[in-house]
Design a protein around this motif. Structure first.
Motif, PDB file in Angstrom:
ATOM      1  N   ARG A   1       3.434  44.393  36.726  1.00 39.90           N
ATOM      2  CA  ARG A   1       2.255  44.346  35.873  1.00 39.90           C
ATOM      3  C   ARG A   1       2.384  43.194  34.872  1.00 39.90           C
ATOM      4  N   ALA A   2       3.587  42.998  34.341  1.00 36.16           N
ATOM      5  CA  ALA A   2       3.802  41.901  33.392  1.00 36.16           C
ATOM      6  C   ALA A   2       3.544  40.554  34.062  1.00 36.16           C
ATOM      7  N   LEU A   3       4.006  40.418  35.317  1.00 36.59           N
ATOM      8  CA  LEU A   3       3.767  39.171  36.051  1.00 36.59           C
ATOM      9  C   LEU A   3       2.274  38.945  36.215  1.00 36.59           C
TER      10      LEU A   3
ATOM     11  N   TYR B   1      15.826  42.165  42.319  1.00 34.58           N
ATOM     12  CA  TYR B   1      14.486  41.821  42.814  1.00 34.58           C
ATOM     13  C   TYR B   1      13.785  43.046  43.369  1.00 34.58           C
ATOM     14  N   GLU B   2      14.591  43.937  43.973  1.00 35.85           N
ATOM     15  CA  GLU B   2      13.987  45.183  44.466  1.00 35.85           C
ATOM     16  C   GLU B   2      13.386  45.963  43.312  1.00 35.85           C
ATOM     17  N   THR B   3      14.144  45.999  42.211  1.00 36.87           N
ATOM     18  CA  THR B   3      13.622  46.714  41.049  1.00 36.87           C
ATOM     19  C   THR B   3      12.342  46.052  40.544  1.00 36.87           C
ATOM     20  N   PHE B   4      12.375  44.730  40.547  1.00 39.32           N
ATOM     21  CA  PHE B   4      11.223  43.981  40.021  1.00 39.32           C
ATOM     22  C   PHE B   4       9.962  44.282  40.828  1.00 39.32           C
TER      23      PHE B   4
ATOM     24  N   LEU C   1       7.909  38.008  27.675  1.00 39.64           N
ATOM     25  CA  LEU C   1       8.377  39.069  26.777  1.00 39.64           C
ATOM     26  C   LEU C   1       9.371  39.988  27.480  1.00 39.64           C
ATOM     27  N   GLN C   2       9.082  40.284  28.761  1.00 40.42           N
ATOM     28  CA  GLN C   2       9.965  41.165  29.533  1.00 40.42           C
ATOM     29  C   GLN C   2      11.394  40.623  29.548  1.00 40.42           C
ATOM     30  N   ILE C   3      11.500  39.294  29.680  1.00 38.08           N
ATOM     31  CA  ILE C   3      12.828  38.675  29.699  1.00 38.08           C
ATOM     32  C   ILE C   3      13.540  38.981  28.389  1.00 38.08           C
ATOM     33  N   TYR C   4      12.803  38.797  27.294  1.00 43.59           N
ATOM     34  CA  TYR C   4      13.379  39.030  25.974  1.00 43.59           C
ATOM     35  C   TYR C   4      13.842  40.478  25.840  1.00 43.59           C
ATOM     36  N   PHE C   5      12.996  41.407  26.283  1.00 46.70           N
ATOM     37  CA  PHE C   5      13.360  42.814  26.128  1.00 46.70           C
ATOM     38  C   PHE C   5      14.545  43.180  27.004  1.00 46.70           C
ATOM     39  N   SER C   6      14.588  42.632  28.222  1.00 44.22           N
ATOM     40  CA  SER C   6      15.745  42.909  29.082  1.00 44.22           C
ATOM     41  C   SER C   6      17.014  42.431  28.411  1.00 44.22           C
TER      42      SER C   6
ATOM     43  N   ALA D   1      17.283  40.326  33.358  1.00 46.47           N
ATOM     44  CA  ALA D   1      16.685  39.186  32.660  1.00 46.47           C
ATOM     45  C   ALA D   1      16.787  37.924  33.509  1.00 46.47           C
ATOM     46  N   ALA D   2      17.926  37.781  34.202  1.00 47.91           N
ATOM     47  CA  ALA D   2      18.109  36.617  35.069  1.00 47.91           C
ATOM     48  C   ALA D   2      17.081  36.616  36.193  1.00 47.91           C
ATOM     49  N   ALA D   3      16.892  37.780  36.818  1.00 48.25           N
ATOM     50  CA  ALA D   3      15.932  37.853  37.919  1.00 48.25           C
ATOM     51  C   ALA D   3      14.527  37.540  37.420  1.00 48.25           C
ATOM     52  N   GLN D   4      14.179  38.096  36.254  1.00 48.74           N
ATOM     53  CA  GLN D   4      12.853  37.819  35.693  1.00 48.74           C
ATOM     54  C   GLN D   4      12.704  36.331  35.374  1.00 48.74           C
ATOM     55  N   SER D   5      13.774  35.735  34.858  1.00 43.75           N
ATOM     56  CA  SER D   5      13.740  34.297  34.557  1.00 43.75           C
ATOM     57  C   SER D   5      13.500  33.487  35.809  1.00 43.75           C
ATOM     58  N   VAL D   6      14.189  33.869  36.902  1.00 46.22           N
ATOM     59  CA  VAL D   6      14.032  33.121  38.145  1.00 46.22           C
ATOM     60  C   VAL D   6      12.585  33.180  38.607  1.00 46.22           C
TER      61      VAL D   6
END
Lengths: 371, 561
Positions: free
Chosen positions: B60-62, B47-50, B234-239, B248-253
């Motif tokens: 930016r994607a969000l 999440y810190e990275t996100f 898309l970010q989830i897919y690329f991760s 990808a899990a963090a982005q999914s959450v």
């Protein structure tokens, strides 16, 4: 066919008691009616007999068999629902045959029985129709045929006429009675319509607030109501709150609660009375006598003014103000005589033999009432 | 007796809860847990990275996802609401034809739709090039791509939500309400503002939330059109493709949290007030347009609209007739034949994806049918504690973006688990039918619910009173009566499964690759014709199913949404 015995039945839902300590016996072959306003517990009681509800305490017996915990499909009762509950995807034949198919009868026998029972309700010509193509009265008759064809021990009718218009209602009333006499089947009929109840039943149980107020034949219920609720719910009545003065020879003496100078004398005894009960006098409009001049040497005579005269065809409804109270009197439409008009001064008399003194249960905490 | 009744409810509930816990709840929890793992330890690193300042690409994607969704809501509403008004309030020649044509976009699976838009309005698209040639321009006058492309595709496919919800509300408004307002002396504008609009508000809000959620989750449009533009799905897919499952899990959450809060908000809003009409038997009440000029322009506009709506379908059809290798540098295709369709029968490699898709969709839908009917019956007709919880759990797959459902399955079943009898599902045949099944649980349950709710309890009681046991009455009374609702949901689940792209792209293997994956492959190889032919198969399947449900079950397409 069998009798039904309800023993000390109580039914509680989450936050209220729908039925309280009910004891009833419906005899073999009897046409028995549960009568009462909506929410009085009559349908709940019927559904406990059908098995859709189970009593919180108490027992349901058919004859001497305890049915309290038996599932609905094993009770062999025939129920007619308020909305008929016909299966919309089946024809008339399939609807009536449903209960027989469940009982695994042979198809020839099913056919014969369905035809017979449709004949009884005079719908044999409609056997292949979809139920949606039938009128309300015809649907009602299919529902009756469907319940009767399984030869139930008890026929249960839940306000079956409430969805029909007035004319059809009269017709179906006779139809139901005819079928009931034909089959001689024990029948329990739920209604809020007192005319239905009085005209059809062998006996009636009057319900209110989840309690049975009175059980009796239509005549008993009408002529000797157990309390002011029964008196007011069945037919029209004039209720006058009174105070007990004492005995005067053969008669009982009372004075009006609202005017101590006005006295009432009664011959009849009330059926049940407890010390702390407040009392009312009940007199039916058709029993009230109306005079143009003051009658002499008679008791229970009051002077009054006609407020309103409603002509209803066979009779005239008079609303007569006696000062503290307006009473209703019903006189037959006698064409040779001039009816009292609004504003006329008249004298009314409550004949002692028709005055009934009853305990008051309305507008005060409900009390259990024994009859 | 009472306990027997309770026991029976419990008996019905056990399989329902088991399936939901195993395949909906557990995978979601796995993702949640995984999102707090980084390099073997429990921490908030992902999440810190996100949210961190180091690389802003995720944030930016969000933000891109959110503002694209907001704009999608706006554009969809601007098309859908006026259309609903025109088609339901006015009578003019061809009205009923135009109004059924207005739901055409739902006959287009998302991936196929995006493909059609690329060929129509893209850099080398037919429309910009036709205009260029007609006017003798040097460059194409416009082209779609990136944000504009995504928005146009969203508006085209999602205005239908507005159109349908607002239409059905307009139809249910008792005309005497507006007449009463006029009769009381209100002018046209006052009536609209004080009577009509408040009655429409729930429909508009409902549709807005739906469009917002759908476009937050949208995957196909960004996947094909975005270029360098990034959205969260898309970010989830690329991760995942880059092997960073924990990111990808963090982005999914994060994506799920946005979607689920919208679902909860929607439920709250819909339960908050009830504008149901008190009247029954409302007749349609449209004012006829008398002015011949206005009438004419309405018809012309209608025809133009239908042409625009049908262009994507037509494009796919035309492209599917273009043999591979005959349309390279030319502006327009010149050779047409049915070679692409013939390959289906002659080349096993071309036929395989079609067969795979049909088998996968069939298996998933069979599961949906059984599970959906059982769950719906328990939810509607049985009493038990925690019904609301169960309802939310059933709706969860609907709120979860497809990409997230895919990630959940990867994270949960890439190792043996008791729910898979100790097998690893990822990389096997069974992961795809499972994914389709989960995705379409809410669809079948909801449409069965609607039918079951209309089924009067007294019918079941009458059957029991006549001596029928539960299984008998369920088979002979309940099932036949709710069949239309069940079939509506099931058939729709089937076509959606055939067209499903986002979970397929995350989970497919070479041996079970479905049509959508093959479309993607063919596009990559620039075999437009073959890709379009596959698209046509999907379109015809959907058309066939809608036709069947309308013809045999009397279901209107709009009911199934």
């Amino acid at each position: 066919m069998s009798s039904v015995l309800l023993e000390n039945i109580t039914k509680s839902f989450k936050d209220y008691q729908a039925v309280k300590e009910l004891n009833l016996e419906v005899k073999k072959g009897e046409f028995f009616t549960f009568l009462g306003p909506s929410g009085c517990g009559k349908t709940t009681t019927l559904r406990m007999i059908a098995g859709f509800y189970y009593p919180t305490t108490g027992r349901v017996l058919f004859g001497d068999r305890d049915m309290t915990r038996v599932v609905p499909e094993k009770r062999n009762t025939g129920m007619v629902f308020q909305n008929y509950a016909l299966f919309p995807h089946m024809t008339v034949f399939e609807n009536v045959a449903f209960g027989l198919k469940v009982r695994r009868l042979g198809s020839a026998e099913i056919k014969k029985k369905v035809e017979q029972s449709l004949k009884k309700v005079r719908l044999e010509a409609f056997i292949g129709r979809q139920v949606s193509q039938l009128s309300g009265g015809q649907q009602q008759r299919v529902a009756l045929a469907r319940s009767l064809v399984i030869e139930p021990e008890i026929l249960l009718l839940d306000e079956p006429l409430s969805n029909l218009d007035a004319r059809l209602r009269d017709e179906m009333r006779t139809e139901i009675l005819r079928l009931q006499r034909d089959y001689g089947i024990t029948t329990i009929y739920v209604t809020h319509d007192q005319v239905e109840a009085l005209s059809m039943s062998d006996r009636i149980a009057v319900f209110n607030f989840g309690e049975c107020q009175q059980v009796g034949t239509p005549k008993e219920i009408y002529n000797e109501p157990a309390n002011d609720f029964v008196a007011a719910f069945i037919g029209e009545t004039n209720l006058i709150p009174v105070i007990w003065d004492g005995k005067g020879g053969e008669t009982l003496q009372f004075s009006w609660e609202e005017n101590k100078n006005k006295k009432v004398v009664a011959e009849t005894l009330f059926s049940s009375y407890e010390r702390d009960h407040h009392l009312s006098v009940s007199i039916r409009p058709e029993a009230v006598e109306v005079f143009d001049e003051e009658p002499l040497n008679l008791q229970n005579v009051y002077e009054g003014n006609v407020e309103l005269a409603q002509f209803t065809g066979a009779s005239v409804n008079l609303f007569i103000s006696l000062g503290e109270k307006t009473v209703q009197a019903l006189i037959l439409n006698n064409q040779t005589r001039r009816e009292p008009q609004p504003g006329d001064k008249v004298w009314v008399r409550f004949p002692e033999s028709h005055v009934r003194v009853i305990p008051r249960v309305m507008n005060q905490p409900a009390r259990s009432m024994s009859t | 007796m009472k306990n027997r009744d309770r026991r029976f409810t419990l008996l019905l509930l056990i399989p329902v809860i088991l399936v939901l816990v195993a395949y909906v709840l557990y995978p979601s929890l796995r993702t949640l847990i995984e999102s707090f793992h980084h390099k073997g330890g429990w921490n908030l690193k992902n999440y810190e990275t996100f949210f961190g300042t180091e690389s802003r690409s995720n944030l930016r994607a969000l933000w891109n996802s959110v503002y694209i969704s907001l704009l999608s809501v706006l554009f969809s509403a601007l098309i859908g609401v006026p259309l609903a008004f025109i088609f339901n309030k006015y009578e003019f020649p061809g009205r009923s034809f135009f109004s059924s044509a207005a739901i055409l976009p739902i006959v287009l699976p998302s991936l196929v739709g995006v493909m059609a838009f690329m060929f129509l309005y893209g850099e080398s698209g037919l429309v910009p090039n036709a205009i260029k040639d007609l006017l003798g321009l040097k460059h194409v006058p416009f082209k779609i791509g990136g944000v504009s492309g995504i928005l146009i595709v969203h508006a085209y496919t999602m205005y239908v939500y507005f159109y349908m919800t607002v239409s059905s509300t307009i139809r249910s408004i008792d005309p005497s309400l507006e007449e009463a307002a006029y009769n009381l002396g209100a002018g046209r504008f006052t009536v609209f503002r004080k009577v009509t609009l408040p009655l429409l508000t729930p429909a508009i809000v409902g549709a807005s939330l739906l469009v917002f959620m759908t476009s937050m989750a949208s995957f196909s449009a960004p996947f094909l059109l975005a270029g360098g533009f990034r959205v969260l799905s898309l970010q989830i897919y690329f991760s995942k493709v880059n092997g960073n499952l924990q990111m990808a899990a963090a982005q999914s959450v994060i994506l799920s949290v946005v979607s689920i809060s919208f679902l909860l908000f929607m439920r709250w809003y819909q339960n908050r007030r009830d504008y149901r009409m008190a009247t029954k038997g409302i007749g349609a009440h449209r004012s006829e347009i008398k002015n011949p000029f206005l009438k004419g322009s309405m018809v012309i506009l209608g025809v133009l609209g239908v042409i625009i709506l049908l262009l994507p379908h037509a494009t796919i059809l035309i492209l599917s007739l273009v043999p591979d290798g005959t349309w390279t540098y030319q502006t327009y295709p010149s050779v047409f034949n049915i070679e692409n369709y013939l390959f289906l029968f002659t080349e096993p490699k071309i036929w395989d994806p079609v067969r795979n898709s049909l088998i996968l969709a069939f298996l998933a839908t069979l599961g949906n049918l059984v599970f959906g009917v059982l769950t719906s019956y328990v939810l509607v007709k049985r009493k038990f504690y925690g019904k609301n919880m169960l309802d939310i759990m059933v709706m969860l797959p609907w709120a979860l973006p497809a990409t997230v459902v895919g990630m959940n399955l990867i994270l949960a079943f890439n190792e043996p688990s008791p729910f898979t009898f100790g097998n690893i599902l990822v990389g096997t045949f069974w992961i795809l039918p499972l994914a389709y099944f989960i995705r379409h649980i809410p669809l079948v349950v909801r449409s069965t619910n609607a039918s079951l709710e209309q089924l009067d309890d007294s019918l079941e009681e009458a059957a029991r009173n006549l001596g029928a046991g539960w299984f008998y009455l369920f088979r002979r009374v309940v099932l036949p009566l709710v069949m239309p609702g069940i079939m509506a949901g099931t058939l729709l689940a089937f076509v959606e499964a055939v067209g499903e792209f986002p979970t397929s792209v995350l989970l497919y293997t070479l041996s079970n690759r479905p049509i959508s994956i093959e479309i993607m492959n063919q596009l990559r190889m620039f075999n437009m014709g073959q890709a379009a032919a596959y698209g046509m198969i999907q379109i015809s399947l959907i058309g066939l199913v809608l036709f069947i449900s309308n013809k045999f079950f009397g279901i209107k397409a709009e009911r199934s949404l």
